[in-house]
Design a protein around this motif. Structure first.
Motif, PDB file in Angstrom:
ATOM      1  N   ARG A   1      -9.632 -47.936 -16.195  1.00 14.57           N
ATOM      2  CA  ARG A   1      -9.274 -48.985 -15.248  1.00 14.57           C
ATOM      3  C   ARG A   1      -9.064 -50.310 -15.988  1.00 14.57           C
ATOM      4  O   ARG A   1      -8.140 -51.073 -15.681  1.00 14.57           O
ATOM      5  CB  ARG A   1     -10.360 -49.136 -14.190  1.00 14.57           C
ATOM      6  CG  ARG A   1      -9.984 -50.060 -13.021  1.00 14.57           C
ATOM      7  CD  ARG A   1     -11.038 -50.027 -11.935  1.00 14.57           C
ATOM      8  NE  ARG A   1     -11.171 -48.694 -11.372  1.00 14.57           N
ATOM      9  CZ  ARG A   1     -12.226 -47.891 -11.567  1.00 14.57           C
ATOM     10  NH1 ARG A   1     -13.258 -48.309 -12.297  1.00 14.57           N
ATOM     11  NH2 ARG A   1     -12.266 -46.709 -11.033  1.00 14.57           N
ATOM     12  N   LYS A   2      -9.906 -50.555 -16.974  1.00 10.58           N
ATOM     13  CA  LYS A   2      -9.761 -51.764 -17.786  1.00 10.58           C
ATOM     14  C   LYS A   2      -8.478 -51.701 -18.620  1.00 10.58           C
ATOM     15  O   LYS A   2      -7.811 -52.719 -18.831  1.00 10.58           O
ATOM     16  CB  LYS A   2     -10.980 -51.940 -18.680  1.00 10.58           C
ATOM     17  CG  LYS A   2     -12.253 -52.289 -17.922  1.00 10.58           C
ATOM     18  CD  LYS A   2     -13.440 -52.436 -18.854  1.00 10.58           C
ATOM     19  CE  LYS A   2     -14.700 -52.781 -18.062  1.00 10.58           C
ATOM     20  NZ  LYS A   2     -15.896 -52.911 -18.939  1.00 10.58           N
TER      21      LYS A   2
ATOM     22  N   SER B   1     -13.296 -42.088 -19.591  1.00  9.06           N
ATOM     23  CA  SER B   1     -14.035 -42.758 -18.527  1.00  9.06           C
ATOM     24  C   SER B   1     -13.087 -43.471 -17.564  1.00  9.06           C
ATOM     25  O   SER B   1     -12.203 -44.214 -17.993  1.00  9.06           O
ATOM     26  CB  SER B   1     -15.010 -43.766 -19.143  1.00  9.06           C
ATOM     27  OG  SER B   1     -15.436 -44.714 -18.190  1.00  9.06           O
ATOM     28  N   ALA B   2     -13.314 -43.247 -16.271  1.00  8.54           N
ATOM     29  CA  ALA B   2     -12.479 -43.912 -15.266  1.00  8.54           C
ATOM     30  C   ALA B   2     -12.641 -45.431 -15.342  1.00  8.54           C
ATOM     31  O   ALA B   2     -11.671 -46.176 -15.206  1.00  8.54           O
ATOM     32  CB  ALA B   2     -12.843 -43.407 -13.873  1.00  8.54           C
ATOM     33  N   ASP B   3     -13.861 -45.886 -15.576  1.00  7.21           N
ATOM     34  CA  ASP B   3     -14.095 -47.327 -15.678  1.00  7.21           C
ATOM     35  C   ASP B   3     -13.352 -47.920 -16.866  1.00  7.21           C
ATOM     36  O   ASP B   3     -12.740 -48.992 -16.762  1.00  7.21           O
ATOM     37  CB  ASP B   3     -15.594 -47.620 -15.811  1.00  7.21           C
ATOM     38  CG  ASP B   3     -16.346 -47.399 -14.500  1.00  7.21           C
ATOM     39  OD1 ASP B   3     -15.682 -47.390 -13.445  1.00  7.21           O
ATOM     40  OD2 ASP B   3     -17.577 -47.237 -14.552  1.00  7.21           O
ATOM     41  N   ARG B   4     -13.410 -47.222 -18.001  1.00  9.52           N
ATOM     42  CA  ARG B   4     -12.715 -47.713 -19.195  1.00  9.52           C
ATOM     43  C   ARG B   4     -11.206 -47.706 -18.978  1.00  9.52           C
ATOM     44  O   ARG B   4     -10.502 -48.644 -19.370  1.00  9.52           O
ATOM     45  CB  ARG B   4     -13.078 -46.846 -20.402  1.00  9.52           C
ATOM     46  CG  ARG B   4     -14.493 -47.030 -20.898  1.00  9.52           C
ATOM     47  CD  ARG B   4     -14.670 -48.388 -21.534  1.00  9.52           C
ATOM     48  NE  ARG B   4     -16.021 -48.552 -22.084  1.00  9.52           N
ATOM     49  CZ  ARG B   4     -16.448 -49.640 -22.673  1.00  9.52           C
ATOM     50  NH1 ARG B   4     -15.638 -50.680 -22.805  1.00  9.52           N
ATOM     51  NH2 ARG B   4     -17.680 -49.727 -23.141  1.00  9.52           N
TER      52      ARG B   4
ATOM     53  N   SER C   1      -7.772 -39.085 -16.848  1.00  7.18           N
ATOM     54  CA  SER C   1      -8.904 -38.702 -17.696  1.00  7.18           C
ATOM     55  C   SER C   1      -8.435 -38.015 -18.971  1.00  7.18           C
ATOM     56  O   SER C   1      -9.245 -37.743 -19.858  1.00  7.18           O
ATOM     57  CB  SER C   1      -9.850 -37.777 -16.938  1.00  7.18           C
ATOM     58  OG  SER C   1      -9.190 -36.565 -16.577  1.00  7.18           O
TER      59      SER C   1
ATOM     60  N   ASP D   1     -15.640 -45.192 -26.415  1.00  3.29           N
ATOM     61  CA  ASP D   1     -16.593 -44.769 -25.391  1.00  3.29           C
ATOM     62  C   ASP D   1     -16.652 -43.240 -25.317  1.00  3.29           C
ATOM     63  O   ASP D   1     -17.721 -42.658 -25.088  1.00  3.29           O
ATOM     64  CB  ASP D   1     -16.171 -45.351 -24.043  1.00  3.29           C
ATOM     65  CG  ASP D   1     -17.090 -44.942 -22.916  1.00  3.29           C
ATOM     66  OD1 ASP D   1     -18.206 -45.496 -22.840  1.00  3.29           O
ATOM     67  OD2 ASP D   1     -16.700 -44.066 -22.119  1.00  3.29           O
TER      68      ASP D   1
ATOM     69  N   GLU E   1      -7.654 -43.028 -11.889  1.00  4.47           N
ATOM     70  CA  GLU E   1      -7.409 -43.259 -13.313  1.00  4.47           C
ATOM     71  C   GLU E   1      -7.268 -41.935 -14.053  1.00  4.47           C
ATOM     72  O   GLU E   1      -7.960 -40.960 -13.727  1.00  4.47           O
ATOM     73  CB  GLU E   1      -8.553 -44.076 -13.917  1.00  4.47           C
ATOM     74  CG  GLU E   1      -8.720 -45.457 -13.314  1.00  4.47           C
ATOM     75  CD  GLU E   1      -7.481 -46.311 -13.442  1.00  4.47           C
ATOM     76  OE1 GLU E   1      -6.689 -46.112 -14.376  1.00  4.47           O
ATOM     77  OE2 GLU E   1      -7.299 -47.198 -12.583  1.00  4.47           O
TER      78      GLU E   1
END
Length: 204
Positions: free
Chosen positions: A74-75, A69-72, A39, A187, A37
């Motif tokens: 990804r979403k 954030s990689a998690d964010r 950054s 975030d 993802e």
């Protein structure tokens, strides 16, 4: 970008703005030749930060955002993919081929058979008692001009329902993608950051 602080919620994206943001995200991911993802984000647009527009040339400025954030993200990617799929379905959607009846009698009988058709008549303004509806079905009484016109409106609504539903789903998916990006910004910066009148938008 500014340090973390929150001065206000800001104005949510309109439907048209959400569409443009979703398109920008989709295009950026299409150019992103990386399985990880991103950054960082480079964007040129009108930047609304916590309810306040940042200074720029006629409101437009270039900003570089990092530390996403990689998690964010990804979403954001997942939401953008859903928006792309929904948009394709909306473009391909066609009116229902099962709604081809002509004349109020045939249209009324078809609408009357299903709960959704019955609801569509109510929403279109068909007004009659159960006894009157029964007489329409039996052919012993005809609706007033206003009711015939309402039946026709309800029938057209049901005929166009696949197109309407597909467009609504596409709009909801675009909004979800735009909101996912806003959440990623929040975030990172602790504030709602939105991009309007986007001129360029790319990841790194």
């Amino acid at each position: 970008m500014a340090k973390k602080r929150d001065t206000g919620e800001g104005e949510p994206y309109s439907d048209a703005e959400a569409d443009r943001v979703a398109d920008a995200i989709e295009a950026a991911y299409a150019d992103w030749a990386n399985t990880a993802e991103p950054s960082k984000l480079n964007v040129r647009a009108k930047v609304e930060w916590a309810g306040v527009y940042q200074a720029g040339n006629q409101g437009v400025r270039s900003v570089r955002i990092d530390g996403l954030s990689a998690d964010r993200m990804r979403k954001v990617r997942e939401a953008a993919e859903k928006a792309r799929t929904s948009s394709g379905k909306a473009r391909a959607a066609k009116p229902s081929s099962s709604y081809r009846a002509k004349g109020w009698e045939a249209q009324f009988r078809q609408l009357f058979k299903t709960a959704k058709g019955y609801e569509a008549m109510g929403a279109a303004g068909v007004s009659a008692t159960k006894q009157t509806l029964d007489r329409w079905l039996s052919g012993s009484q005809s609706p007033s001009k206003a009711n015939r016109e309402a039946i026709e409106r309800a029938y057209e609504t049901m005929r166009g329902r696949p197109v309407t539903e597909a467009r609504d789903a596409a709009q909801a998916a675009a909004k979800s993608a735009a909101d996912a990006l806003t959440e990623a910004m929040r975030d990172r910066y602790g504030a709602n950051v939105r991009f309007r009148d986007i001129r360029s938008f790319g990841f790194e």
